[in-house]
Design a protein around this motif. Structure first.
Motif, PDB file in Angstrom:
ATOM      1  N   VAL A  82       0.849  -1.191   0.000  1.00 59.68           N
ATOM      2  CA  VAL A  82       0.000   0.000   0.000  1.00 59.68           C
ATOM      3  C   VAL A  82       0.885   1.243   0.000  1.00 59.68           C
ATOM      4  O   VAL A  82       1.820   1.357   0.808  1.00 59.68           O
ATOM      5  N   VAL A  83       0.610   2.173  -0.877  1.00 58.40           N
ATOM      6  CA  VAL A  83       1.334   3.437  -0.918  1.00 58.40           C
ATOM      7  C   VAL A  83       0.748   4.335   0.165  1.00 58.40           C
ATOM      8  O   VAL A  83      -0.400   4.788   0.066  1.00 58.40           O
ATOM      9  N   LEU A  84       1.550   4.599   1.202  1.00 58.92           N
ATOM     10  CA  LEU A  84       1.037   5.299   2.389  1.00 58.92           C
ATOM     11  C   LEU A  84       0.485   6.680   2.059  1.00 58.92           C
ATOM     12  O   LEU A  84      -0.629   7.030   2.475  1.00 58.92           O
ATOM     13  N   GLN A  85       1.260   7.451   1.322  1.00 60.03           N
ATOM     14  CA  GLN A  85       0.829   8.829   1.066  1.00 60.03           C
ATOM     15  C   GLN A  85      -0.466   8.864   0.262  1.00 60.03           C
ATOM     16  O   GLN A  85      -1.298   9.747   0.458  1.00 60.03           O
ATOM     17  N   GLU A  86      -0.629   7.895  -0.641  1.00 60.24           N
ATOM     18  CA  GLU A  86      -1.879   7.828  -1.391  1.00 60.24           C
ATOM     19  C   GLU A  86      -3.046   7.499  -0.465  1.00 60.24           C
ATOM     20  O   GLU A  86      -4.140   8.066  -0.593  1.00 60.24           O
ATOM     21  N   LEU A  87      -2.801   6.613   0.491  1.00 59.61           N
ATOM     22  CA  LEU A  87      -3.835   6.259   1.461  1.00 59.61           C
ATOM     23  C   LEU A  87      -4.129   7.431   2.398  1.00 59.61           C
ATOM     24  O   LEU A  87      -5.291   7.697   2.728  1.00 59.61           O
ATOM     25  N   PHE A  88      -3.091   8.145   2.823  1.00 62.12           N
ATOM     26  CA  PHE A  88      -3.285   9.350   3.644  1.00 62.12           C
ATOM     27  C   PHE A  88      -4.148  10.364   2.910  1.00 62.12           C
ATOM     28  O   PHE A  88      -5.041  10.998   3.482  1.00 62.12           O
ATOM     29  N   PHE A  89      -3.849  10.511   1.622  1.00 59.03           N
ATOM     30  CA  PHE A  89      -4.609  11.488   0.840  1.00 59.03           C
ATOM     31  C   PHE A  89      -6.079  11.098   0.749  1.00 59.03           C
ATOM     32  O   PHE A  89      -6.975  11.947   0.856  1.00 59.03           O
ATOM     33  N   LYS A  90      -6.351   9.800   0.526  1.00 58.25           N
ATOM     34  CA  LYS A  90      -7.746   9.348   0.454  1.00 58.25           C
ATOM     35  C   LYS A  90      -8.487   9.661   1.758  1.00 58.25           C
ATOM     36  O   LYS A  90      -9.619  10.183   1.751  1.00 58.25           O
ATOM     37  N   LEU A  91      -7.847   9.334   2.881  1.00 57.73           N
ATOM     38  CA  LEU A  91      -8.514   9.524   4.174  1.00 57.73           C
ATOM     39  C   LEU A  91      -8.694  10.994   4.515  1.00 57.73           C
ATOM     40  O   LEU A  91      -9.786  11.428   4.908  1.00 57.73           O
ATOM     41  N   THR A  92      -7.630  11.781   4.372  1.00 51.86           N
ATOM     42  CA  THR A  92      -7.745  13.206   4.726  1.00 51.86           C
ATOM     43  C   THR A  92      -8.743  13.907   3.818  1.00 51.86           C
ATOM     44  O   THR A  92      -9.497  14.779   4.276  1.00 51.86           O
ATOM     45  N   SER A  93      -8.746  13.556   2.522  1.00 49.67           N
ATOM     46  CA  SER A  93      -9.720  14.176   1.605  1.00 49.67           C
ATOM     47  C   SER A  93     -11.145  13.882   2.056  1.00 49.67           C
ATOM     48  O   SER A  93     -12.023  14.762   2.032  1.00 49.67           O
ATOM     49  N   GLN A  94     -11.387  12.630   2.507  1.00 46.20           N
ATOM     50  CA  GLN A  94     -12.728  12.273   2.949  1.00 46.20           C
ATOM     51  C   GLN A  94     -13.084  12.966   4.265  1.00 46.20           C
ATOM     52  O   GLN A  94     -14.202  13.461   4.441  1.00 46.20           O
ATOM     53  N   TYR A  95     -12.119  13.006   5.204  1.00 44.73           N
ATOM     54  CA  TYR A  95     -12.361  13.711   6.466  1.00 44.73           C
ATOM     55  C   TYR A  95     -12.671  15.188   6.212  1.00 44.73           C
ATOM     56  O   TYR A  95     -13.620  15.754   6.779  1.00 44.73           O
ATOM     57  N   ILE A  96     -11.870  15.818   5.367  1.00 40.84           N
ATOM     58  CA  ILE A  96     -12.063  17.257   5.079  1.00 40.84           C
ATOM     59  C   ILE A  96     -13.405  17.488   4.411  1.00 40.84           C
ATOM     60  O   ILE A  96     -14.121  18.441   4.740  1.00 40.84           O
ATOM     61  N   TRP A  97     -13.762  16.601   3.462  1.00 43.95           N
ATOM     62  CA  TRP A  97     -15.039  16.797   2.747  1.00 43.95           C
ATOM     63  C   TRP A  97     -16.215  16.688   3.714  1.00 43.95           C
ATOM     64  O   TRP A  97     -17.133  17.508   3.687  1.00 43.95           O
ATOM     65  N   ARG A  98     -16.180  15.715   4.591  1.00 41.37           N
ATOM     66  CA  ARG A  98     -17.297  15.532   5.524  1.00 41.37           C
ATOM     67  C   ARG A  98     -17.346  16.658   6.540  1.00 41.37           C
ATOM     68  O   ARG A  98     -18.430  17.098   6.944  1.00 41.37           O
ATOM     69  N   LEU A  99     -16.181  17.160   6.964  1.00 36.31           N
ATOM     70  CA  LEU A  99     -16.173  18.278   7.925  1.00 36.31           C
ATOM     71  C   LEU A  99     -16.681  19.559   7.278  1.00 36.31           C
ATOM     72  O   LEU A  99     -17.438  20.315   7.889  1.00 36.31           O
ATOM     73  N   SER A 100     -16.262  19.782   6.023  1.00 36.67           N
ATOM     74  CA  SER A 100     -16.674  21.012   5.355  1.00 36.67           C
ATOM     75  C   SER A 100     -18.162  21.004   5.028  1.00 36.67           C
ATOM     76  O   SER A 100     -18.824  22.051   5.053  1.00 36.67           O
ATOM     77  N   LYS A 101     -18.700  19.833   4.703  1.00 41.48           N
ATOM     78  CA  LYS A 101     -20.112  19.718   4.366  1.00 41.48           C
ATOM     79  C   LYS A 101     -20.976  19.356   5.573  1.00 41.48           C
ATOM     80  O   LYS A 101     -22.203  19.291   5.441  1.00 41.48           O
ATOM     81  N   ARG A 102     -20.312  19.120   6.714  1.00 41.96           N
ATOM     82  CA  ARG A 102     -21.010  18.602   7.905  1.00 41.96           C
ATOM     83  C   ARG A 102     -21.873  17.399   7.520  1.00 41.96           C
ATOM     84  O   ARG A 102     -23.030  17.270   7.899  1.00 41.96           O
ATOM     85  N   GLN A 103     -21.231  16.528   6.730  1.00 37.66           N
ATOM     86  CA  GLN A 103     -21.904  15.335   6.218  1.00 37.66           C
ATOM     87  C   GLN A 103     -21.608  14.157   7.133  1.00 37.66           C
ATOM     88  O   GLN A 103     -20.453  13.748   7.268  1.00 37.66           O
ATOM     89  N   PRO A 104     -22.591  13.580   7.763  1.00 44.07           N
ATOM     90  CA  PRO A 104     -22.334  12.438   8.641  1.00 44.07           C
ATOM     91  C   PRO A 104     -22.064  11.189   7.812  1.00 44.07           C
ATOM     92  O   PRO A 104     -22.488  11.081   6.669  1.00 44.07           O
ATOM     93  N   PRO A 105     -21.366  10.188   8.368  1.00 40.86           N
ATOM     94  CA  PRO A 105     -21.150   8.930   7.647  1.00 40.86           C
ATOM     95  C   PRO A 105     -22.458   8.184   7.451  1.00 40.86           C
ATOM     96  O   PRO A 105     -23.380   8.310   8.252  1.00 40.86           O
ATOM     97  N   ASP A 106     -22.528   7.402   6.355  1.00 36.35           N
ATOM     98  CA  ASP A 106     -23.772   6.694   6.054  1.00 36.35           C
ATOM     99  C   ASP A 106     -23.973   5.476   6.941  1.00 36.35           C
ATOM    100  O   ASP A 106     -25.084   4.958   7.045  1.00 36.35           O
TER     101      ASP A 106
END
Length: 1003
Positions: free
Chosen positions: A792-816
């Protein structure tokens, strides 16, 4: 002994209307036959099954001793004899010869033509005379380039084909003597030439060399007439000695020998090159590579005549890459790309076929039932004539060429009968008085002559020295023309027609289940394959018919290997694949009848079905066929039964039938958890949730994960190239998502599924498309970080997770769905999630954040940023959606800029937005080399903001006091006084000054 099949490769025949008894004949391209008799050459048109018709006649200088045609350049070349002198002449533009008395232009080779005179060449035949220093003995034309090789007593002369350009619209064919190949110790009786490969044959020897064009070996070429070499002198000395030994009481023979590759240099035959081309011409060949030397010893036990121990029928046969011919080009032969090259030569009772391109290898040995007179090799057959028989043998050229052309042959994708398979005779046809044979296109041309009454002949004594130069190859004086001769054109039947006959013939062996069935069907397959490779011989529309026959032959071979007990039963798989048959069609060809109550399934069929079910074919078997497959594997391969039930092709299996067979299995020999999961899947398919639950409870989650590793298709299948979650996976998503995530993670860890495939699986499973990320996929990413998978490419995985965290925080979108892990779990179990800095908690507590999911996403993002592995610079550009107006956004921005060591900017932001967090921030971050920022940045900023007053005045004053306490400890009194503001109240700073002054005395 060669096996004989009584097939019918020969069709109709016709008599060529020659006026005189033929002395030499050869095919000319696709539609012409040349016949030399007396001092004339007759050309006949041969088209299909129609009667051949005279085309033209032209005179020769004398009697024709050798005759050859070159398709490249469309010329005829002949060695002619007149008054005991021999001449070499090429007949160019012969198609324009209308009548015997038409004008003919005779010119010397290499003679430049003047433009006005050359215009007459358009409509008349030209004869190119090629003078030689030695008498020509034999000739050969390169079938690819059209170059002409001439064999003389001591050398071979190469004439390169070229075109003299007269003007933009017209050029004439010409030759250039470009190379002389000096050969010692062998006199050529026959030669063959093909794109640099040269084969030379004497009475009992064969030498094959390759003329290389590598300029690194340029020194191997002699540009001047050579002197007599020591080797040649030695050979002459040996010849003199042996001649002295020769007497009526001794026969001196050299022992047989075969030398391959570089070892063939030890043959004692010297080969040197002498370039004779023009200096400004690009040299073609620079040195010689030896490939094969073969010497035979005569059988003198029965005192046979000398003619009985001579080699004959030397031939180089090229096979070209499929599809390389362009029918719409004028010189299509120039477009041919050589794929494989084969060499054939024959003794009276044995023929030898070698493959000589990438490696020199003896492919086949042909044992004739009687003495042969001549043979001709084609890509499909070897035709041999004896005094009274025309014999047709199979060849392995297409099998060798197929392996050269396609690297997938001899894999699970494609197959071809082996080169080592025994050859066979398809037909021995009675033909009285056969004297000579040639082959062109789909025709075999035969010369027959009725022998006169047997007259006692004086048998020549065999007591003669059989050496390389022991016998002259000059033709004997021609016999007086007699009656009783005929020249026949025998049409070979079409490959498809002969293929069908071979298939029908093989049915006689099918019931007996013998290897002869496979052998004959393999011959039929090679016949069709060879016809497809020989594209120049195909009629319009014939290729489609051949392709259909090719697929059918693959199906027949697949049937044989699937039903007969052989060590090569695995070949059923590639042959069935090549046949284009679906799995259902293959199963329909199986004989399911049970005679004695016990059904036996051969390994080939099991191997094919098992492999096909593993390939995720986009084919669903019917319920009936699925049940037969289950029964088959229960009997033959019970260990594979749980696996084949998971194939998408078995979608229509009745679950009750499947469970019945699964319950019969004895799980002592293999994984019981796999059987359990298979039964659980079938129970789910039936809708029996209780049974499903009971099966799942019978093993721990760890064992269940191991079961999914053994058979990933319990969860994930592919249909039409798309990832499709199974019904089992959908059920686990609702009931045991943790087990599902752990199982997919285990599949990835064991290389059962790729990273992108896993991501796609969770998206499809959760019904998300595009950029929408389901919580279950986020759980999977977090699990990947926890597991620390190596691929697993760590930085790619970090990017996936942080992008999702940021998107949900910015939209105040709860997990499904509810996350499987909290931030605390991740911090405790994963080294990539770091402890959140204390000042962050102070900052967050300044506002009330009641949304638990929001807080969890924020904590995970903050922890990831605080971790040791995260590349902060890569994520900063993506922080824009997360506004600093919120405490959550501010904390993330300040964390990132702190990691980038932008402390002054962070201090300004905290003083402006959350002064109460400044001192905790400074205590945690401003250490060691950054401690100077306490008095260089923080102290002046606090003093300035206190002067301005405002609602945060008290917070600033409190922070200033904390700052002065730290600065008083760190600085000396004089330095402390220098950093204090000039306009401050002395009473406020006095306690800190007193502490700083006493600090030294206290220490």
């Amino acid at each position: 002994m060669v096996q004989l099949y009584n097939l019918h490769p020969f069709g109709s025949q016709q008599v060529v209307p020659c006026k005189l008894q033929p002395e030499r004949f050869c095919g000319g391209g696709r539609d012409t036959l040349f016949v030399a008799a007396g001092c004339k050459v007759e050309a006949f048109t041969v088209v299909g099954q129609e009667l051949c018709q005279p085309r033209c006649v032209f005179s020769t200088l004398g009697r024709v001793l050798r005759l050859a045609y070159s398709e490249a350049g469309d010329y005829l070349v002949a060695i002619e004899e007149k008054n005991k002198a021999t001449f070499l002449r090429a007949y160019v533009n012969w198609r324009s010869k209308r009548t015997e008395n038409s004008r003919v232009c005779i010119r010397m080779v290499g003679h430049d033509m003047e433009a006005p005179f050359s215009e007459t060449f358009r409509e008349q035949m030209s004869i190119v005379e090629m003078p030689l220093s030695e008498a020509p003995l034999c000739i050969s034309c390169c079938p690819v380039k059209g170059d002409l090789l001439v064999g003389c007593t001591n050398n071979l002369v190469l004439f390169s084909l070229k075109y003299q350009i007269i003007n933009e619209e017209f050029s004439i064919l010409d030759f250039e003597r470009s190379l002389i190949i000096h050969i010692d110790n062998i006199t050529p009786a026959e030669i063959s030439f093909c794109v640099g490969y040269v084969a030379v044959m004497s009475e009992l020897e064969v030498l094959i060399v390759k003329l290389e064009s590598d300029p690194k070996n340029r020194e191997s070429v002699n540009h001047h007439p050579r002197k007599t070499t020591n080797l040649m002198k030695q050979a002459e000395g040996i010849s003199n000695e042996t001649s002295q030994l020769e007497s009526d009481d001794f026969v001196i023979c050299q022992k047989p020998m075969e030398l391959l590759g570089e070892k063939s240099k030890q043959s004692g035959i010297s080969v040197t090159l002498e370039s004779t081309g023009l200096a400004d011409e690009k040299m073609k060949y620079f040195h010689v590579r030896h490939l094969l030397y073969r010497r035979f010893a005569p059988d003198i036990s029965s005192c046979l005549l000398s003619d009985d121990v001579r080699l004959h029928s030397l031939q180089l046969l090229p096979i070209y890459q499929t599809g390389s011919l362009t029918s719409d080009r004028k010189n299509s032969s120039q477009e041919k790309v050589l794929l494989s090259l084969f060499c054939f030569f024959s003794l009276p009772h044995v023929g030898y076929l070698y493959m000589i391109v990438k490696s020199v290898e003896l492919m086949s040995v042909y044992q004739y039932p009687e003495k042969s007179q001549q043979a001709v090799l084609t890509p499909q057959f070897l035709h041999v004539i004896t005094s009274n028989n025309l014999q047709c043998y199979t060849v392995r050229c297409s099998a060798a060429a197929a392996r050269e052309e396609d690297p997938y042959v001899d894999t699970t994708l494609k197959a071809c009968p082996p080169i080592s398979m025994d050859v066979c005779a398809l037909r021995i046809q009675l033909f009285i008085g056969l004297k000579a044979i040639c082959h062109f296109k789909n025709h075999v041309v035969l010369l027959t002559k009725a022998d006169p009454e047997t007259v006692p002949e004086r048998r020549e004594s065999p007591k003669r020295f059989l050496s390389r130069k022991g016998t002259s190859v000059n033709p004997k004086t021609p016999p007086v023309a007699e009656a009783g001769w005929n020249l026949y054109i025998v049409n070979t039947v079409s490959p498809v027609q002969l293929y069908k006959e071979m298939v029908d013939y093989s049915n006689a062996y099918k019931t007996a289940k013998t290897r002869s069935c496979i052998h004959l069907l393999s011959e039929a397959h090679l016949l069709v394959r060879a016809a497809l490779m020989d594209a120049s011989q195909l009629e319009p529309g014939e290729k489609a018919e051949l392709l259909e026959a090719f697929k059918e032959s693959c199906g027949h071979l697949g049937d044989c290997y699937s039903r007969l007990e052989t060590q090569h039963s695995h070949l059923a798989l590639p042959y069935y694949k090549m046949s284009g048959l679906s799995m259902a069609e293959v199963l329909d060809r199986v004989d399911w009848a049970v005679e004695d109550g016990s059904q036996k399934y051969e390994r080939g069929l099991i191997f094919y079905i098992n492999h096909s079910l593993y390939e995720n074919l986009d084919e669903e078997l019917s319920e009936e066929l699925s049940a037969k497959v289950v029964q088959m594997f229960y009997v033959a391969e019970p260990k594979q039964l749980p696996h084949i039930l998971c194939s998408p092709s078995m979608k229509n299996i009745d679950p009750l039938t499947a469970i019945k067979y699964l319950r019969k299995l004895d799980t002592s020999g293999f994984s019981s958890v796999l059987v359990t999961l298979a039964k659980a899947a079938m129970a789910l398919k039936m809708g029996d949730l209780d049974m499903h639950r009971d099966e799942m409870k019978s093993h721990s989650e760890m064992k269940l994960v191991c079961g999914f590793i053994l058979e990933p298709r319990l969860l994930i299948q592919q249909r039409k190239g798309q990832i499709v979650p199974t019904e089992f996976a959908v059920h686990l998503k609702e009931t045991q998502p943790g087990l599902l995530v752990a199982s997919v993670l285990a599949l990835q860890k064991n290389n059962k599924i790729g990273i992108e495939e896993a991501d796609s699986f969770f998206k499809v499973l959760c019904g998300k498309d595009g950029d929408t990320i389901p919580q279950l996929l986020v759980d999977f990413w977090e699990a990947q970080l926890v597991a620390c998978l190596p691929d697993v490419v760590l930085q790619e995985l970090f990017f996936k997770l942080t992008s999702q965290y940021i998107w949900r925080l910015s939209k105040r979108q709860p997990p499904d769905t509810t996350p499987l892990r909290t931030s605390e779990d991740l911090i405790n179990t994963c080294s990539h999630y770091g402890l959140i800095n204390p000042w962050v908690n102070v900052l967050i507590s300044s506002e009330s954040l009641v949304d638990k999911n929001y807080m969890e996403d924020l904590s995970k993002l903050q922890s990831l940023i605080c971790g040791p592995s995260f590349d902060i610079a890569s994520i900063v550009p993506f922080l824009e959606p997360l506004s600093e107006d919120t405490v959550a956004g501010l904390s993330v921005h300040v964390l990132c800029h702190t990691r980038l060591k932008e402390y002054e900017q962070c201090i300004d932001r905290l003083l402006e937005r959350c002064p109460e967090a400044v001192i905790p921030y400074a205590n945690h971050e401003l250490k060691e080399e950054n401690r100077t920022l306490w008095w260089k940045k923080l102290l002046p900023e606090l003093c300035q903001r206190i002067k301005c007053g405002g609602e945060k005045y008290q917070l600033y004053v409190s922070s200033l006091k904390e700052t002065l306490s730290v600065v008083a400890v760190e600085l000396e009194l004089r330095d402390f006084l220098n950093v204090l503001p000039e306009d401050g109240t002395a009473a406020f700073f006095l306690p800190y000054l007193l502490y700083c002054s006493r600090k030294k005395s206290l220490t």
